[in-house]
Design an enzyme around this catalytic site. Structure first.
Site, mmCIF file in Angstrom:
data_model
loop_
_atom_site.group_PDB
_atom_site.id
_atom_site.type_symbol
_atom_site.label_atom_id
_atom_site.label_comp_id
_atom_site.label_asym_id
_atom_site.label_seq_id
_atom_site.Cartn_x
_atom_site.Cartn_y
_atom_site.Cartn_z
ATOM 1 N N ASP A 274 -12.918 -0.015 -10.370
ATOM 2 C CA ASP A 274 -11.469 0.016 -10.474
ATOM 3 C C ASP A 274 -10.956 1.432 -10.204
ATOM 4 O OD1 ASP A 274 -11.456 -2.639 -11.171
ATOM 5 O OD2 ASP A 274 -11.344 -2.265 -13.334
ATOM 6 N N LYS A 275 -9.710 1.516 -9.826
ATOM 7 C CA LYS A 275 -9.096 2.807 -9.493
ATOM 8 C C LYS A 275 -9.332 3.854 -10.582
ATOM 9 C CE LYS A 275 -4.515 4.922 -8.861
ATOM 10 N NZ LYS A 275 -3.060 4.669 -8.765
#
Length: 341
Positions: free
Chosen positions: A149-150
């Site tokens: 995830d970011k």
């Protein structure tokens, strides 16, 4: 019947509602435009004042469409779907002719997509590796065999050619059941799981009404994917005599690799990650119980407290077992040290 979809001057489109038109404005406009723009993008354009009716902006996405309404929709210029190389620094742990292993920082999106067409890991890899990345993932995901995830930090491996890509993909698909792939994460969660170690076996799928979220599903649900997470409590913070704790440092190992798996599974057993505004927003007020100095650090932690600290895989060419570990990033170190106080 005349075509309700006409091209206006410049980048404006004129759409006229006929007698069959019904429903709210954002849904109707999305249906007229087709696949060019998503409904969320159309909704954002409406709120931004880019839709006009008789010369006046319409900013309510829920406005009902009426027969004869003629809307002017201002569309942004098309964006280049092919990622370009960008000189973005990479923390490289290992690189050879077949693979590149990096430590991804928080805030870096892995591959281009809606709202993140530039400034991604793919853009950085294209600049660093030139044309040597595997093309199996397509132009937007060259060399990408797994993702974080970011706002999740930690170890990632990228394939530099198609042979490496196929070999690594097989390992990730196997999830370490018969092949040497291993992935381990460290997370700071609210509270302390009842058992100091355990397994969460709960199928995951898209959340109802929100395509960006994941949710635990019934095993017989049509969109349910098997998801298994093993966890072990490493350290407890502010532990009480009744064996509860304010927070815990937990190590998680994946037996499957679903989107948001650790975040959803830990929330499912009542211990969401600190800083997770999607799956743990209801726990944020717990920080009010802490002394002010510690409370500021906990409340100021601007992401989910999740770090992919270990990755092991078999090298696609040599067969060597490659093992990488990276320590907690500075922001999680500060968070853990504050909780220890």
């Amino acid at each position: 019947m005349s075509d309700p979809f006409k091209q206006a001057a410049g980048n404006r489109k004129v759409l006229t509602a006929d007698e069959s038109a019904e429903g709210r404005l954002d849904a109707w406009l999305t249906a007229q435009v087709g696949e060019e723009f998503s409904r969320s993008r159309i909704k954002a354009l409406i709120k931004d004042g880019q839709v006009f009716l008789r010369g006046d902006p319409v900013t309510d996405p829920q406005r009902k469409v009426r027969t004869g309404d003629s809307f002017e929709l201002t569309l942004p210029e098309p964006e280049d779907p092919t990622p370009q190389g960008e000189d973005i620094p990479l923390d490289i742990l290992h690189e050879d002719d077949d693979v590149i292993v990096i430590c991804k920082p928080s805030g870096l999106v892995v591959h281009p997509g809606a709202g993140n067409w530039t400034g991604t890991l793919v853009n950085a890899l294209i600049h660093h590796c030139s044309n040597t990345l595997s093309g199996i993932g397509g132009v937007r995901r060259p060399g990408i065999v797994h993702r974080l995830d970011k706002d999740t930090t930690g170890v990632m491996v990228v394939a530099k050619n198609d042979i490496a890509h196929r070999h690594l993909s097989l390992q990730f698909a196997d999830h370490g059941r018969t092949m040497p792939l291993e992935r381990a994460y460290q997370a700071v969660v609210w509270g302390r799981p009842r058992s100091l170690s355990g397994m969460v076996d709960a199928p995951l799928g898209r959340a109802t009404g929100d395509r960006t979220r994941r949710a635990v599903k019934r095993p017989d649900s049509q969109d349910a994917d098997e998801a298994i997470t093993h966890y072990q409590v490493v350290e407890r913070f502010h532990e009480k005599p009744d064996a509860t704790a304010f927070a815990s440092l937990v190590e998680c190992r994946l037996e499957t690799g679903r989107t948001h798996q650790i975040r959803v599974h830990m929330a499912h057993i009542g211990h969401p990650l600190l800083g997770d505004t999607v799956y743990g927003a209801g726990f944020k007020t717990k920080a009010n119980l802490l002394p002010e100095e510690i409370r500021k650090i906990v409340n100021g932690f601007g992401r989910q407290a999740l770090h992919a600290f270990m990755l092991q895989f078999e090298h696609p060419r040599t067969g060597e077992i490659m093992h990488f570990e990276v320590p907690l990033p500075d922001d999680m170190v500060e968070l853990v040290e504050a909780l220890r106080r």
